[in-house]
Design a protein around this motif. Structure first.
Motif, PDB file in Angstrom:
ATOM      1  N   LYS A 124       0.836  -1.198   0.000  1.00 29.23           N
ATOM      2  CA  LYS A 124       0.000   0.000   0.000  1.00 29.23           C
ATOM      3  C   LYS A 124       0.867   1.242   0.000  1.00 29.23           C
ATOM      4  O   LYS A 124       1.919   1.265   0.646  1.00 29.23           O
ATOM      5  N   GLU A 125       0.412   2.237  -0.721  1.00 26.09           N
ATOM      6  CA  GLU A 125       1.076   3.521  -0.915  1.00 26.09           C
ATOM      7  C   GLU A 125       2.207   3.395  -1.936  1.00 26.09           C
ATOM      8  O   GLU A 125       2.948   2.426  -1.969  1.00 26.09           O
ATOM      9  N   ARG A 126       2.321   4.421  -2.768  1.00 21.85           N
ATOM     10  CA  ARG A 126       3.270   4.399  -3.884  1.00 21.85           C
ATOM     11  C   ARG A 126       4.706   4.285  -3.399  1.00 21.85           C
ATOM     12  O   ARG A 126       5.532   3.616  -4.032  1.00 21.85           O
ATOM     13  N   SER A 127       5.022   4.919  -2.277  1.00 22.08           N
ATOM     14  CA  SER A 127       6.402   4.873  -1.789  1.00 22.08           C
ATOM     15  C   SER A 127       6.831   3.450  -1.484  1.00 22.08           C
ATOM     16  O   SER A 127       7.956   3.047  -1.794  1.00 22.08           O
ATOM     17  N   HIS A 128       5.938   2.655  -0.896  1.00 25.53           N
ATOM     18  CA  HIS A 128       6.276   1.266  -0.582  1.00 25.53           C
ATOM     19  C   HIS A 128       6.350   0.411  -1.843  1.00 25.53           C
ATOM     20  O   HIS A 128       7.178  -0.504  -1.935  1.00 25.53           O
ATOM     21  N   ILE A 129       5.503   0.716  -2.826  1.00 29.10           N
ATOM     22  CA  ILE A 129       5.540  -0.037  -4.088  1.00 29.10           C
ATOM     23  C   ILE A 129       6.863   0.202  -4.798  1.00 29.10           C
ATOM     24  O   ILE A 129       7.493  -0.743  -5.311  1.00 29.10           O
ATOM     25  N   GLU A 206      -2.678  -1.461 -20.453  1.00 31.70           N
ATOM     26  CA  GLU A 206      -2.961  -0.318 -19.594  1.00 31.70           C
ATOM     27  C   GLU A 206      -2.594  -0.585 -18.132  1.00 31.70           C
ATOM     28  O   GLU A 206      -2.478   0.340 -17.345  1.00 31.70           O
ATOM     29  N   SER A 207      -2.451  -1.857 -17.772  1.00 33.45           N
ATOM     30  CA  SER A 207      -2.136  -2.183 -16.379  1.00 33.45           C
ATOM     31  C   SER A 207      -0.705  -1.793 -16.047  1.00 33.45           C
ATOM     32  O   SER A 207       0.174  -1.749 -16.921  1.00 33.45           O
ATOM     33  N   LEU A 208      -0.467  -1.501 -14.772  1.00 33.40           N
ATOM     34  CA  LEU A 208       0.858  -1.125 -14.291  1.00 33.40           C
ATOM     35  C   LEU A 208       1.440  -2.259 -13.459  1.00 33.40           C
ATOM     36  O   LEU A 208       0.711  -2.974 -12.772  1.00 33.40           O
ATOM     37  N   GLY A 209       2.760  -2.384 -13.511  1.00 37.85           N
ATOM     38  CA  GLY A 209       3.402  -3.420 -12.707  1.00 37.85           C
ATOM     39  C   GLY A 209       4.841  -3.623 -13.123  1.00 37.85           C
ATOM     40  O   GLY A 209       5.367  -2.953 -14.018  1.00 37.85           O
ATOM     41  N   TYR A 220      -0.325  -3.818 -10.078  1.00 41.05           N
ATOM     42  CA  TYR A 220      -1.122  -2.765  -9.444  1.00 41.05           C
ATOM     43  C   TYR A 220      -2.581  -3.198  -9.313  1.00 41.05           C
ATOM     44  O   TYR A 220      -3.156  -3.768 -10.243  1.00 41.05           O
ATOM     45  N   LEU A 221      -3.171  -2.917  -8.157  1.00 45.85           N
ATOM     46  CA  LEU A 221      -4.587  -3.164  -7.922  1.00 45.85           C
ATOM     47  C   LEU A 221      -5.388  -1.869  -7.976  1.00 45.85           C
ATOM     48  O   LEU A 221      -6.548  -1.860  -8.392  1.00 45.85           O
ATOM     49  N   ASN A 222      -4.761  -0.788  -7.540  1.00 47.08           N
ATOM     50  CA  ASN A 222      -5.438   0.514  -7.530  1.00 47.08           C
ATOM     51  C   ASN A 222      -4.387   1.604  -7.658  1.00 47.08           C
ATOM     52  O   ASN A 222      -3.275   1.476  -7.147  1.00 47.08           O
ATOM     53  N   ILE A 223      -4.761   2.671  -8.384  1.00 43.33           N
ATOM     54  CA  ILE A 223      -3.844   3.790  -8.531  1.00 43.33           C
ATOM     55  C   ILE A 223      -4.624   5.085  -8.398  1.00 43.33           C
ATOM     56  O   ILE A 223      -5.763   5.187  -8.863  1.00 43.33           O
ATOM     57  N   GLY A 231       0.090   9.343  -4.168  1.00 47.64           N
ATOM     58  CA  GLY A 231      -0.122   7.907  -4.282  1.00 47.64           C
ATOM     59  C   GLY A 231      -0.461   7.231  -2.978  1.00 47.64           C
ATOM     60  O   GLY A 231      -0.141   6.044  -2.793  1.00 47.64           O
ATOM     61  N   LYS A 232      -1.121   7.952  -2.060  1.00 42.87           N
ATOM     62  CA  LYS A 232      -1.500   7.359  -0.778  1.00 42.87           C
ATOM     63  C   LYS A 232      -2.492   6.216  -0.955  1.00 42.87           C
ATOM     64  O   LYS A 232      -2.549   5.296  -0.140  1.00 42.87           O
ATOM     65  N   ASP A 233      -3.302   6.287  -2.029  1.00 41.93           N
ATOM     66  CA  ASP A 233      -4.316   5.256  -2.254  1.00 41.93           C
ATOM     67  C   ASP A 233      -3.839   4.153  -3.191  1.00 41.93           C
ATOM     68  O   ASP A 233      -4.605   3.239  -3.508  1.00 41.93           O
ATOM     69  N   ASP A 234      -2.597   4.228  -3.660  1.00 37.97           N
ATOM     70  CA  ASP A 234      -2.085   3.189  -4.556  1.00 37.97           C
ATOM     71  C   ASP A 234      -1.969   1.866  -3.800  1.00 37.97           C
ATOM     72  O   ASP A 234      -1.626   1.834  -2.607  1.00 37.97           O
TER      73      ASP A 234
END
Length: 466
Positions: A124-129, A206-209, A220-223, A231-234
């Motif tokens: 969860k969150e872009r920084s962790h991804i 179109e998917s990210l990963g 990615y499940l949500n962006i 990117g808090k909701d990523d």
């Protein structure tokens, strides 16, 4: 910005805003703060309670209670000191506990999971991804694939440690492949990549990963909707499984082969034109059957050996040679016999021309103005005339100066001409999932050969902007 540092410290948006407001306006009531935050008094109290526990917010005993806060700079310094103290306590505790502990090799039990078993984790969150991406880049040995969609390159460049890890992996000899959907706003960010990183443009993915070697996938499940947000909701799913990675790679390799080279795709924005390779379908069906039929070889091969008959052998050869001579006369009808559909090929070329015209007019937001420009170009090119009408639904009437001919050996240029308007309309309007474009026969007159109906999926006329 100061707010970003407070977010990095683990505070949520309401807590950060509380510090910003109270730091400039001390001794506020909870109700007044709630009004400034545009939230309920209960939510305001919850935020104040946590900030009090951290020592950032203080309370003046009064009726009602009045709240004050450190300013932004003092708050950040206070949080840094807290984190340092926590880290020091953790370090001291670890050192005390580990002094007399001898390393022991764990004994594997029968119930212990195999190291090769699939494992997964939710990020969860872009920084962790992107921290996970950095780890993948550091550990990659052969290949690392990044599927970045429209704005992934922006997120990568805003995470310098992950970007550096990817570039370092490329210098180590790891094959880095990036599949993206180029945008005029993001083209410049690709300059920050190492020169050996391969980049291609594709609208099919179109998917990210990310995929590392043949062992790990991050999907990615949500962006977050805002491309420049934090990117808090990523959210993403990290999967360590060779079987899953293999299945992903099969799809990616197929898309990669059909993707457009970066330099070619960039020309859309530097030269304002589409330079992508045009792939044509020349026909359908069995070409072996078409060729053998055209050469007069209609008999099936015998299953059993038969005695050699020289006369039959030479007679069959003469027939085949005569058929080849007839096919070499250069008539278009001969190509059709071989299964080569010139009409289909010319229509595809026309579609591409129409797409390029529509792309060059993409800055025109008004749909009617766009159609007017297309009509002007159509007439200027001497192809015919176009008209649009709204009865019974919005449609475009196609008229050709060179209508179809009955001669099977005539080059069907009308297919290319009509393909141009088809390609332009589909490129312009098919991006909206609710819009469907249907091609229907017109009256048959030269000024109304075909109609392109532009309708909503609900079968209601589309409302073009005017």
């Amino acid at each position: 910005m100061w707010e970003e540092l407070l977010y990095e410290s683990g505070l949520n948006e309401r807590e950060v805003n509380s510090i910003m407001i109270l730091g400039n306006n001390p001794k506020m009531k909870a109700s007044e703060l709630a009004k400034e935050l545009k939230t309920t008094r209960l939510d305001a109290y919850n935020s104040l309670s946590r900030l009090q526990e951290m020592g950032i917010v203080t309370v003046t005993a009064d009726r009602p209670m009045l709240f004050s806060s450190m300013n932004v700079l003092e708050s950040i310094e206070h949080i840094i000191d807290m984190r340092k103290q926590q880290l020091n306590r953790l370090t001291e505790g670890y050192e005390d506990l580990s002094k007399n502990i001898k390393a022991k090799k764990p004994v594997a039990s029968k119930t212990q999971s195999n190291a090769d078993d699939p494992r997964f984790a939710v990020l969860k969150e872009r920084s962790h991804i992107y921290n996970r991406l950095k780890k993948m880049a550091d550990e990659s040995e052969e290949r690392l694939i990044l599927m970045l969609g429209h704005y992934g390159i922006l997120h990568l460049c805003r995470n310098p440690t992950a970007l550096e890890a990817v570039n370092t992996a490329a210098t180590r000899g790891v094959v880095i492949q990036i599949i993206t959907q180029l945008d005029s706003k993001t083209v410049r960010f690709f300059k920050q990549l190492n020169d050996s990183v391969e980049v291609r443009h594709s609208n099919e993915l179109e998917s990210l990963g990310f995929v590392k070697d043949k062992s790990e996938v991050v999907q990615y499940l949500n962006i977050e909707d805002n491309p420049v947000g934090r990117g808090k909701d990523d959210a993403a799913l990290a999967i360590e499984s060779q079987a899953f990675a293999d299945s992903h790679l099969n799809l990616i390799d197929t898309i990669w082969e059909n993707a457009v080279l970066f330099e070619t795709a960039v020309a859309r924005y530097t030269e304002n034109k589409i330079n992508d390779p045009l792939k044509l379908t020349i026909g359908e069906g069995s070409f072996l059957k078409n060729v053998t039929s055209a050469l007069g070889i209609n008999e099936e091969l015998p299953e059993d050996d038969t005695p050699f008959d020289p006369e039959a052998f030479f007679a069959a050869g003469n027939e085949v040679n005569e058929a080849r001579i007839q096919l070499s006369e250069g008539k278009l009808s001969n190509l059709k016999v071989l299964g080569i559909d010139i009409s289909l090929m010319l229509r595809q070329i026309g579609n591409r021309v129409g797409q390029e015209i529509s792309f060059s007019l993409r800055s025109i937001e008004n749909d009617i103005e766009f159609l007017d420009e297309i009509m002007d170009w159509w007439e200027y090119a001497g192809l015919g005339n176009l008209q649009y009408d709204v009865d019974p639904t919005f449609h475009v009437k196609v008229g050709l100066n060179h209508p179809p001919l009955e001669d099977p050996d005539a080059l069907p240029m009308w297919e290319m001409d009509d393909g141009i308007i088809e390609g332009a309309l589909r490129h312009r309007f098919s991006k909206d999932e609710d819009i469907v474009i249907n091609r229907v026969e017109g009256t048959g007159e030269s000024d109304n050969l075909w109609n392109y109906m532009i309708v909503k999926q609900s079968h209601e006329p589309t409302e073009l902007s005017d």
